[in-house]
Design a protein around this motif. Sequence first.
Motif, PDB file in Angstrom:
ATOM      1  N   ALA A  49       0.850  -1.192   0.000  1.00  0.00           N
ATOM      2  CA  ALA A  49       0.000   0.000   0.000  1.00  0.00           C
ATOM      3  C   ALA A  49       0.885   1.241   0.000  1.00  0.00           C
ATOM      4  N   GLY A  50       0.291   2.370  -0.378  1.00  0.00           N
ATOM      5  CA  GLY A  50       1.026   3.621  -0.428  1.00  0.00           C
ATOM      6  C   GLY A  50       1.331   4.176   0.954  1.00  0.00           C
ATOM      7  N   GLU A  51       2.206   5.169   0.991  1.00  0.00           N
ATOM      8  CA  GLU A  51       2.683   5.717   2.257  1.00  0.00           C
ATOM      9  C   GLU A  51       1.570   6.412   3.042  1.00  0.00           C
ATOM     10  N   GLN A  52       0.669   7.096   2.362  1.00  0.00           N
ATOM     11  CA  GLN A  52      -0.357   7.850   3.080  1.00  0.00           C
ATOM     12  C   GLN A  52      -1.247   6.929   3.906  1.00  0.00           C
ATOM     13  N   VAL A  53      -1.719   5.841   3.296  1.00  0.00           N
ATOM     14  CA  VAL A  53      -2.584   4.933   4.044  1.00  0.00           C
ATOM     15  C   VAL A  53      -1.770   4.148   5.068  1.00  0.00           C
ATOM     16  N   THR A  54      -0.503   3.879   4.769  1.00  0.00           N
ATOM     17  CA  THR A  54       0.346   3.172   5.730  1.00  0.00           C
ATOM     18  C   THR A  54       0.534   4.004   6.997  1.00  0.00           C
ATOM     19  N   LEU A  55       0.703   5.313   6.833  1.00  0.00           N
ATOM     20  CA  LEU A  55       0.857   6.197   8.003  1.00  0.00           C
ATOM     21  C   LEU A  55      -0.386   6.223   8.878  1.00  0.00           C
ATOM     22  N   SER A  56      -1.548   5.923   8.289  1.00  0.00           N
ATOM     23  CA  SER A  56      -2.800   5.979   9.043  1.00  0.00           C
ATOM     24  C   SER A  56      -3.166   4.652   9.701  1.00  0.00           C
ATOM     25  N   ALA A  57      -2.380   3.629   9.479  1.00  0.00           N
ATOM     26  CA  ALA A  57      -2.758   2.288   9.923  1.00  0.00           C
ATOM     27  C   ALA A  57      -2.620   2.127  11.427  1.00  0.00           C
ATOM     28  N   GLY A  58      -3.621   1.501  12.025  1.00  0.00           N
ATOM     29  CA  GLY A  58      -3.506   1.070  13.413  1.00  0.00           C
ATOM     30  C   GLY A  58      -2.855  -0.293  13.507  1.00  0.00           C
ATOM     31  N   VAL A  59      -2.992  -1.092  12.455  1.00  0.00           N
ATOM     32  CA  VAL A  59      -2.381  -2.418  12.357  1.00  0.00           C
ATOM     33  C   VAL A  59      -1.600  -2.479  11.052  1.00  0.00           C
ATOM     34  N   LEU A  60      -0.327  -2.834  11.154  1.00  0.00           N
ATOM     35  CA  LEU A  60       0.512  -3.075   9.983  1.00  0.00           C
ATOM     36  C   LEU A  60       0.933  -4.538   9.977  1.00  0.00           C
ATOM     37  N   TYR A  61       0.849  -5.149   8.804  1.00  0.00           N
ATOM     38  CA  TYR A  61       1.331  -6.526   8.694  1.00  0.00           C
ATOM     39  C   TYR A  61       2.072  -6.662   7.378  1.00  0.00           C
ATOM     40  N   ARG A  62       2.932  -7.630   7.317  1.00  0.00           N
ATOM     41  CA  ARG A  62       3.636  -7.910   6.074  1.00  0.00           C
ATOM     42  C   ARG A  62       3.696  -9.409   5.853  1.00  0.00           C
ATOM     43  N   ARG A  63       3.870  -9.757   4.603  1.00  0.00           N
ATOM     44  CA  ARG A  63       4.018 -11.158   4.227  1.00  0.00           C
ATOM     45  C   ARG A  63       5.454 -11.365   3.768  1.00  0.00           C
ATOM     46  N   PRO A  64       5.978 -12.591   3.853  1.00  0.00           N
ATOM     47  CA  PRO A  64       7.354 -12.839   3.393  1.00  0.00           C
ATOM     48  C   PRO A  64       7.503 -12.517   1.914  1.00  0.00           C
ATOM     49  N   LEU A  65       8.626 -11.908   1.561  1.00  0.00           N
ATOM     50  CA  LEU A  65       8.912 -11.634   0.157  1.00  0.00           C
ATOM     51  C   LEU A  65       9.549 -12.877  -0.480  1.00  0.00           C
ATOM     52  N   PRO A  66       9.301 -13.097  -1.780  1.00  0.00           N
ATOM     53  CA  PRO A  66       9.816 -14.317  -2.421  1.00  0.00           C
ATOM     54  C   PRO A  66      11.325 -14.483  -2.301  1.00  0.00           C
ATOM     55  N   SER A  67      12.061 -13.372  -2.372  1.00  0.00           N
ATOM     56  CA  SER A  67      13.515 -13.474  -2.345  1.00  0.00           C
ATOM     57  C   SER A  67      14.083 -13.476  -0.935  1.00  0.00           C
ATOM     58  N   GLY A  68      13.236 -13.195   0.046  1.00  0.00           N
ATOM     59  CA  GLY A  68      13.742 -13.111   1.409  1.00  0.00           C
ATOM     60  C   GLY A  68      14.390 -11.761   1.656  1.00  0.00           C
ATOM     61  N   ALA A  69      13.772 -10.944   2.500  1.00  0.00           N
ATOM     62  CA  ALA A  69      14.292  -9.595   2.762  1.00  0.00           C
ATOM     63  C   ALA A  69      15.275  -9.637   3.928  1.00  0.00           C
ATOM     64  N   GLY A  70      15.842  -8.490   4.216  1.00  0.00           N
ATOM     65  CA  GLY A  70      16.864  -8.429   5.258  1.00  0.00           C
ATOM     66  C   GLY A  70      16.319  -8.126   6.637  1.00  0.00           C
ATOM     67  N   TRP A  71      15.253  -8.797   7.041  1.00  0.00           N
ATOM     68  CA  TRP A  71      14.687  -8.587   8.362  1.00  0.00           C
ATOM     69  C   TRP A  71      14.398  -9.934   9.022  1.00  0.00           C
ATOM     70  N   THR A  72      14.465  -9.931  10.337  1.00  0.00           N
ATOM     71  CA  THR A  72      13.852 -11.018  11.097  1.00  0.00           C
ATOM     72  C   THR A  72      12.430 -10.593  11.447  1.00  0.00           C
ATOM     73  N   SER A  73      11.596 -11.541  11.814  1.00  0.00           N
ATOM     74  CA  SER A  73      10.220 -11.196  12.182  1.00  0.00           C
ATOM     75  C   SER A  73      10.189 -10.248  13.367  1.00  0.00           C
ATOM     76  N   GLY A  74      10.987 -10.562  14.383  1.00  0.00           N
ATOM     77  CA  GLY A  74      11.013  -9.691  15.548  1.00  0.00           C
ATOM     78  C   GLY A  74      11.591  -8.322  15.232  1.00  0.00           C
ATOM     79  N   GLY A  75      12.617  -8.291  14.372  1.00  0.00           N
ATOM     80  CA  GLY A  75      13.232  -7.020  14.023  1.00  0.00           C
ATOM     81  C   GLY A  75      12.295  -6.127  13.225  1.00  0.00           C
TER      82      GLY A  75
END
Length: 541
Positions: free
Chosen positions: A412-438
Amino acid sequence: MRRVLFAARSAVALHRLLDVVPVFAGDARIARCFTLVPGSDFGVDALAVVDALGGRVVPWEEACAGAYDLVVSASPKGELALLSGPHVLLPHGAGFSKTIRAEGSADSASGLDPVYLRRAPIALHAMAHPDQVARLRAAGTGAASRARVVGDPTLDRLLASRPLRDRYRAALGTGSRRLLVLTSTWGPESLLHRRPDLPAELAAELPYDEYQLALVVHPNEHSRLGAYDLAERLAPAFDAGLVLAAPREEWAAVLVAADALVTDHGSTALYFAGSAADDRPVVGVGSGGPELIPGSPMDELLRSVPVLGRGQEIRRALDAYRPGAARHAAEAAFAFPGRALERLRAELYGLLGLTPAAATSPRLLPSPAPARRMPAAFDVHAGLIPDGVRVARHPVGLAPAGHHLAVEYGAAGEQVTLSAGVLYRRPLPSGAGWTSGGWTRHALDSYPGCRTAGVVQPCGDGVLRFRGRELPYAVRIEARVEADGRVSAVDPAVAVSAAHVWVAGHRDWDGGRVVFNCLVGEREFRVRLREATEGEAGAAV
């Protein structure tokens, strides 16, 4: 070698002819070719389909100069008399229910108009039901003497493909949702012309996790506008997840997958009613106006099923459907279900003076294209119930604001992301540089309005972090087994919203292991919430 010419005037006529081509499957004595009959505003896509299939296309002028052992068409319109050979005419739809007052006789059904039937010599008029022969006889063209009832080859493809229903639903991403299909014919009385906002109204009314919406549009409208312009015209509904079925084959697979139908006076509804293994609800929209032939199968269907007024009344209309109403109308349109190719093959080979080479059967419908748009932001209507929480998600912007705004990060775009009370993400196919906790800690740090951040996995597991609580938590929403043995699941992002609501309503929670129910529509799913292990929090996403 026998030469068979398939003469199509429009895309819809070509699609019908392609359902018939298998009568000659496996026969090396038959040379098959196609030509485009000029004169239609809706022929623009027809030859592209033939090219994609690798079929041989004969230019119209060349076709008129040649001689053929059979000329097969699915519309009596155009200068068919210029084509040399015995003519076979097939219906290009179901039921002969519609008249086009700008063409031919104002009171004649399209396909039975004597103005056109008298123009070309017809050796065989293949019909789907005996009542159609009676109507042909009443038209007084003499064509009834050459009519034979064979059934409907397109219906037979739907019937043969019923065992693939679960496969089609998986390709569409339907899951445990109820698939509601809207069908629109073409012209001024069609659903999209009379009610262009209805798809968005239904998307606003029906919770995303309970219903999936799909739209079947007549091939003439696809030819007139194109899929891109259709999608742009209906952008709010498409952004909310509406599926636009392709005009060849995919529409039929979507009907096999569907749980219910909203229809105008187009004949697609008859295919739905005639092919369903069980009696599924049909709801009408509009009367068809002067285009609908009184006493036709579609007239009977629309008189027998509930009528939808406002989009907000859709669930009431579906519940009001009387079992058997739509099926009875379909029985007036189709005879010999499952036997059309067999019967048509006997007639065509008789005209060719050949013995059929081998038995044939309807070709199964291919699965719908898998790429589907999923909303990235939801207004979540939620609240506590005695044993857990209830959750109903609506794509943002269509329904009133709910308990909170849940947004998929990175989609989603930045404007709606800034308004979110809940943010979630799904794993990216290539694997991003984050741990779940991080990542959950990063999301809370970067977006002050966010109260709960989560990473969700397709299996239903997730890792959450709540603002004001230091530790990460593991969440799981479990699939449920229905009474009939089917397994129902829900988008794991629902678990993030469910946990967010539960924790906000239980401020005295000590962080220990807890199990509660999440009510989505009429289904309850078990949610388990506990402290995340070091391995769960450290998993890469």
